[in-house]
Design a protein around this motif. Structure first.
Motif, short mmCIF file in Angstrom:
data_model
loop_
_atom_site.label_atom_id
_atom_site.label_comp_id
_atom_site.label_asym_id
_atom_site.label_seq_id
_atom_site.Cartn_x
_atom_site.Cartn_y
_atom_site.Cartn_z
N PHE A 10 0.84 -1.19 0.00
CA PHE A 10 0.00 0.00 0.00
C PHE A 10 0.88 1.26 0.00
CE2 PHE A 10 -2.33 3.43 2.07
CZ PHE A 10 -3.50 3.44 1.33
N VAL A 11 1.89 1.27 0.86
CA VAL A 11 2.81 2.41 0.92
C VAL A 11 3.59 2.55 -0.39
CG1 VAL A 11 4.89 3.31 2.06
CG2 VAL A 11 2.99 2.41 3.43
N MET B 193 4.41 5.33 -5.60
CA MET B 193 4.41 5.24 -7.06
C MET B 193 3.35 6.14 -7.67
SD MET B 193 5.01 1.14 -7.45
CE MET B 193 5.27 1.03 -9.22
N ALA B 194 2.28 6.38 -6.92
CA ALA B 194 1.21 7.26 -7.38
C ALA B 194 1.57 8.73 -7.19
CB ALA B 194 -0.08 6.95 -6.64
N LYS B 195 2.71 8.96 -6.52
CA LYS B 195 3.16 10.31 -6.20
C LYS B 195 2.15 11.03 -5.33
CE LYS B 195 5.77 10.50 -10.47
NZ LYS B 195 5.92 11.11 -11.78
N LYS B 196 1.61 10.29 -4.37
CA LYS B 196 0.65 10.86 -3.43
C LYS B 196 1.31 10.99 -2.07
CE LYS B 196 -3.48 9.48 -5.74
NZ LYS B 196 -4.88 9.17 -5.58
N GLU B 197 0.79 11.90 -1.28
CA GLU B 197 1.33 12.15 0.05
C GLU B 197 0.77 11.13 1.04
OE1 GLU B 197 1.32 15.72 3.37
OE2 GLU B 197 0.69 16.13 1.32
#
Length: 83
Positions: free
Chosen positions: A67-68, A73-77
């Motif tokens: 998940f992390v 990889m999604a470039k999310k915070e």
């Protein structure tokens, strides 16, 4: 993509097919590679985000490490949970 002589539209179709088949991680990895090749294609970026979200949703309760990884990889915070 470069070596396979695929257009950006061909790659987008392939990414959609991968996600329809449930291959979210493969679609995510392919989308990341495609973004590097087709820098000006916003649709590939949207497909990367969708693949990452679907991959994250598939593992969110089963594998926190993946998940992390997918979040990065999604470039999310990463948001911390309140105590």
């Amino acid at each position: 993509m470069l070596y396979l002589d695929q257009s950006a539209e061909d790659v987008e179709d392939a990414l959609r097919s991968m996600m329809e088949g449930g291959d979210y991680e493969l679609a995510l990895q392919m989308a990341i590679a495609a973004e590097a090749r087709y820098k000006d294609k916003a649709d590939i970026t949207l497909l990367r985000e969708e693949a990452a979200d679907r991959a994250r949703a598939a593992v969110q309760f089963l594998d926190p490490f993946r998940f992390v990884t997918y979040t990065e990889m999604a470039k999310k915070e990463h948001l911390s949970t309140p105590n």
